[in-house]
Design an enzyme around this catalytic site. Sequence first.
Site, PDB file in Angstrom:
ATOM      1  N   GLY A  11      41.163  26.863  37.118  1.00 36.00           N
ATOM      2  CA  GLY A  11      41.107  28.255  37.534  1.00 36.00           C
ATOM      3  C   GLY A  11      40.584  29.142  36.438  1.00 36.00           C
ATOM      4  CG  ASP A 125      49.850  41.434  41.543  1.00 39.66           C
ATOM      5  OD1 ASP A 125      49.381  41.976  42.568  1.00 39.66           O
ATOM      6  OD2 ASP A 125      49.158  40.774  40.757  1.00 39.66           O
TER       7      ASP A 125
END
Length: 1315
Positions: A11, A125
Site C-alpha cells: 500500500g 475517520d
Amino acid sequence: MEKYHVLEMIGEGSFGRVYKGRRKYSAQVVALKFIPKLGRSEKELRNLQREIEIMRGLRHPNIVHMLDSFETDKEVVVVTDYAEGELLQILEDDGKLPEDQVQAIAAQLVSALYYLHSHRILHRDMKPQNILLAKGGGIKLCDFGFARAMSTNTMVLTSIKGTPLYMSPELVEERPYDHTADLWSVGCILYELAVGTPPFYATSIFQLVSLILKDPVRWPSTISPCFKNFLQGLLTKDPRQRLSWPDLLYHPFIAGHVTIITETAGPDLGTPFTSRLPPELQVLKDKQAHRLSPKGNQSRILTQAYERMAEEAMQKKHQNTGPALEQEDKTSKVAPGTAPLPRLGATPQESSLLAGILASELKSSWAESGTGEAPSAPRENRTTPDCERAFPEERPEVLGQRSTDAVDLEDEEPDSDNEWQHLLETTEPVPIQLKAPLTLLCNPDFCQRIQSQLHEAGGQILKGILEGASHILPAFRVLSSLLSSCSDSVALYSFCREAGLPGLLLSLLRHSQESNSLQQQSWYGTFLQDLMAVIQAYFACTFNLERSQTSDSLQVFQEAANLFLDLLGKLLAQPDDSERTLRRDNLMCFTVLCEAMDGNSRAISKAFYSSLLTTKQVVLDGLLRGLTVPQLPVHTPPGAPQVSQPLREQSEDIPGAISSALAAICTAPVGLPDCWDGKEQVCWHLANQLTEDSSQLRPSLVSGLQHPILCLHLLKVLYSCCLVSERLCRLLGQEPLALESLFMLVQGKVKVVDWEESTEVTLYFLSLLVFRLQNLPCGMEKLGSDVATLFTHSHVASLVSAAACLLGQLGQQGVTFDLQPMEWMAAATHALSAPAEVRLTPPGSCGFYDGLLILLLQLLTEQGKASLIRDMSSSEMWTVLRHRFSMVLRLPKEASAQEGELSLSNPPSPEPDWTLISPQGMAALLSLAMATFAQEPQLCLSCLSQHGSILMSILKHLLCPSFLNQLRQAPHGSEFLPVVVLSVCQLLCFPFALDMDADLLIGVLADLRDSEVAAHLLQVCCYHLPLTQVELPISLLTRLALTDPTSLNQFVNTVAASPRTIISFLSVALLSDQPLLTSDLLSLLAHTARVLSPSHLSFIQELLAGSDESYQSLRSLLGHPENSVRAHTYRLLGHLLQHSMALRGALQSQSGLLSLLLLGLGDKDPVVRCSASFAVGNAAYQAGPLGPALAAAVPSMTQLLGDPQAGIRRNVASALGNLGLEGLGEELLQCQVPQRLLEMACGDPQPNVKEAALIALRSLQQEPGIRQVLVSLGASEKLALLSLGNQLLPHSSPRPASAKHCRKLIHLLRPAHSM
C-alpha cells in the site's frame, strides 16, 4: 529494522508506504508502515506520535494491534498485525453484502467503538478504507491518525477531521461534536455495505454536504425493518437524538453479539463515553458546546444570490485567475487605522466546509439545474474531482488561489461592484470565516458605508432611478449575509443600531408599498425580494431573543415587529390580485417573525400574539380573508358541496404562504410552552369564527385538507383551534366532509407533500375529537383496522406513537381491533427504542409516548392472561421500556453512585423531558408495572434486588423532592402526582410483602437507605399528598424505620430540619379518621422513643402536648375507639416515660390524664391492657411525686396478676415491684400483693413471668412490713423447693434466668441478712 524481513509493498499513500514483512526467526507476518520524516512539520510529527501512543494501549480483537514502533534517521516505522485486505475490496468486488454479513460486521464495529469510547477515545475517520479484514472473516479497525483521546475536562471537540462521505452533520457545520460523530460514520459504512452506495453521495462537494445536512436517507425495500431502525438511529441528523451508548448495545440488530472487553482498573480517565453523564458533567458539556458553537443562523442568504455565485464559481473553474488575483493583491491597500478583512484562502478541510455549508442552501438550485438524484458512486474514484479540490493532499499552491488580503474601504470607488462582491464573499455564512463578519462589524467605515448606501440609494429608488437599485442590491445581499453569519450578537446589534437598522429597512418597505410609480419599475420585484430577505434575516437574529438580549434590543425588536405588522396589515388589506410576490415574501417574513416570538419570553410573545386581536387585527383578518376568496386552491371530493373552487391557472404560493402563516400563529412548538398564552387567545378567536353558522372559513379550511400543499398547515390550524374549543370539536365531528378528509388521510388516499407528518397530525386530531366528545364520530369505528395497521407496520416512531394514541381512545369507546401480542410488543419496542422526533404536542398536553403506554396498559388489562404477562415481562420491550423511562427522567447510568449522606437541601435534578412522557404517561407506565408485577411478583424482586437496577433507580428518583417539585409544576402534574407516588410505594412494598431471601432484602434496604427514601417519604406526605392518601407512604416509612436504624435516623433528622411543618402534619395525621395511618405513626414514634436517646425525642413530647400543652392529642388517642390505636398509644407512653420528666409532670398536673392512663388497665382488649400495664410500670419506676397518685392503681394491677395473658402478668408484676419503693407498702399489703407475687414466682407456667415476680419480690422485701409477711408465708422454704427443682433439670437443659433471682431472694430473706 534488524528484527524484520521486508517482503513486498502492499500500500501507498500521502502518509508513506506499507510493506508486508515477517519477524526474523519466526513465522509471524506483520505490516510495516514507513512514514518519512522529511517534509513533515513538528505538528505532524507530534500527531504521529499521538497516534502511536493511542495504538500502543489498545487491546481488542477488532482493533489492529500495534506490535512495535521505532525510528530510523529518515523514517518512523510502525509494526502492526497483518490483515488480509480492506473492507473496501469487498465493496469493489461484490458491490454489497447480505444483511447477515452486514450484521456480523456491525457487531464487530460496535464492539471496537465501544472499547474506544469507553477509554474516551474518538476515532474521527471511520471509513471502509480503515477497516481491515482479518483471518476467519473478522474485521479490525485501523488508522488512528485522526483519533483523539479526550481529557476529563473536554466534553466536545470542534476541530474537523474525517472523510466527507462519512462526515456527520455537526462536523460539516463545524458545530461542537462528540463520540456520536463516530456512530454516524458507522451508520454510513453499514448502509454502504448493504446498499452498495453511501447514504449521501454526489458528484460535487456542494451537493454532498447539502445532502448530509438536509436530505433524508433513501431506504431500499430490501432492508429489514430491524436493520432499518438501527440505521435510522445512527443516521439521525440531530446528535442529541442519535442512537448512542448505552442504548445502542441493546438494539435488537446487534444485541447479544457485541464483545465487551473488561479490564482491570487503571487510572481514572473520567466518565467513559459509553456511560450517561452525571447531571453536573452534562451541564459542563452543554456549557462547552454552547461556548464553542457558532452563534446565529448560518447560510440564511437568498437562494438567487447563491445561484449567481455558484454560476460564477463554475465559470471561474475554467479560467486561470492566478495572475489577476496576484495583480489585485498588489494594488489593494489597507486604510490606516482600519482592520483588514480576513483572508479568504483556507486549508483543504476548511475549503470543504465552506463549500459544504454553501451547498446546504443551494440544494434547490442544484435540483433546478438538472442534477437530479445522486448517481451511484464510482468505485475507482470515490472522492470525486470536487472532493479532490476540497481536500488536496500535495497541492499547497491551491490554498492561495482565492486569497484576498484586504479591501480598502476608502480608496476604492464607493459604488464599486468589486468592493461589494468582496464584502459578499467575506460575509459568507461559513464556519471558517466567523471572524470575517466580526472584523467588518468593528470597522466604523463599513458601518458608515452601509448607512450612506442605504440612505442615498434608497432615496434614488423612491424616485424610480435605476442606478439606486443597482447600488442598493449588493448592500442588501451583504447585509443579509452578515446578519446570518455573525456569531457575536452584541457586536451585531451594535452595528445594526449604528447603521439605523431595522428602521431604514422598514421605512424603505413602507415607501415602496405606497409608491405606485416605483411599483411599475421592472426591477421592483428584485428590489423587494432582496429587501425582504434582509428584514427576514434581521428578525431571525439571536439578539432578538430574551436569553441573548443586548441592551435595548428587545424593545427595538418589539417596535420593529409592530411596524412590520402595520405594513403587512396594509398589504393584506389591498385587493387580493395585487402584488402577489410582495404578499408572499411578506408572509414568509411574518412566519419567521412568529418563530422568533415563539422562542422569546412569555410576556413578549403574549403581547405580540395578543396584538393580532386588538391593534393589529387587520393582519389576522387579512389572513382569514385570504383563505376564503376564490384563489384558495381547495380540492373538493366528488359529490361534496362546492366551496370556492380555485382558478387552476393561478399560482398556489399565496394560499400556501397564508396557511403557513396561520399555522405559525396557532401552533405551539414542542418544548416552547411560554408562547402558548398568546397563541391560545388567537386560537379562541379563530375557533369562534369557525363555529359561526354563516362563516365560510370552516368550509374553506375543511376543503383544503385534501390539497397537497395546504393540508399540513390547515390540519395544524384546525387541531390548535380544537384544543381550545369543544364546540368546534362537536361541529367537525358532525361534518361529513371533514371526517371523510381525515379518514382518507389516515388511509393514505390523499397525496400530500409530507405524508408522515400530515398523517401524524391527523391521528392526533382524531384522538382529540374522541377525547373531547367522549364518543365516536360517525364512521370512525371502521377506522380501527387501518390505524392498527399503521401501528404495527409503520417504521416511523412518531406515527406508531400517534396511532397508539388513537387506538387507545378507540378502545375506550368499545372499538375492537385485531392486535396480536407479538405484533404490538414488536411495534412498542420499535417505537420506544427508535429516536423520538416530537413534532406536535399530543392532545391533553400528553407526552410523545403517553398514548403508547396507555394502549399497552389497556391491552395488558384486556388480554391479561398469565402467559401473556410472562411473555411481556421476559420480552425486549420490558427492558427497552425501563431504559426509555430512565432517559426521559435524565437519570445517570449509575444513579446509586451519586447518593451520599442525608442532604435535606435536595439539589435540583435535571428537568424530565415532559414532551416524551407526561405526568399522565408516567402514571400509566407505573400502573403497567404494577399490573405486571401483580402477576409476576418474583420479577419485581429480581428487578429491584439486582445490582445497579434501573427500576430501583427510577423508583428512588420518583420520590426525590426535586423531581416532585418538577412534577407538580408540569402540566396536569398536580393531578397525577399522588398516583405516581402511591404506585412507587406499592412497588417498593413488594420486597416486604413477599418471602424474600434475607441477603437480597438487606441489599434492597441498603439501596433505599443510601438514597434517603425514608426522608423523602416523610417529605412527600408533608408537602405533596393530601391527608387521605398518606397512609401507604407512612406504612412504608414505618416498615423501613423498624427494619433499618439509618432509615430511622433519617426520619428524625428530617423532622429536625423542618420541625414546625412536619410536627403540624404529624399532629393532623395522628388525629385523622384513618386508624391504620394513626397506628403506623404511633408504632413509628414508639420505636423512635425505644431506640433513640432522649435528646432526639423532644418532638414527640411536643406532638403529644400540643402548642397549648393541654395534651389534647394524647387524651384523644387514649380514648380512641379503635383498639389498635389505644394499644399503640399506651406503648408509646411506656417508652417515653422511661426518659421524659415532662410527661411525668403532665400526668401529675394535667387533670384527668393519669386517670386515662390507668383506665387502660381495665380495657376489654388484652393488647390494650398489656400496653397500658407496660406504661404504668414505667410510670411507677422512680415515680417520685407521681408515686402517691399511682396508689389508686394497685387494686387493678393486683387483679391483673391473674390475667390469662402472660405479658400482662409480667408487666403488672414489674409495676407492683416499682411501687413498693415509692412508699406504697401499706396499699400493697392491703391487696395481698406479696402473697400473689409469691404464688406467681413459685407456680406461674411462664418463665418470664416467674422472673418478673421474683425481681418484684426482691424490691418489695426491702419494706419491713412486706418482708415480715413473706417470712410468715414461708417464702424461703417455697423458694428453696423452686430452686431445687431448677437444680434437678438435665445438664443439657439451660438454667432459667429466674434461678439466679430465686437464690438472691432466698439469701435476702435469711434472718441474718435482716440484721
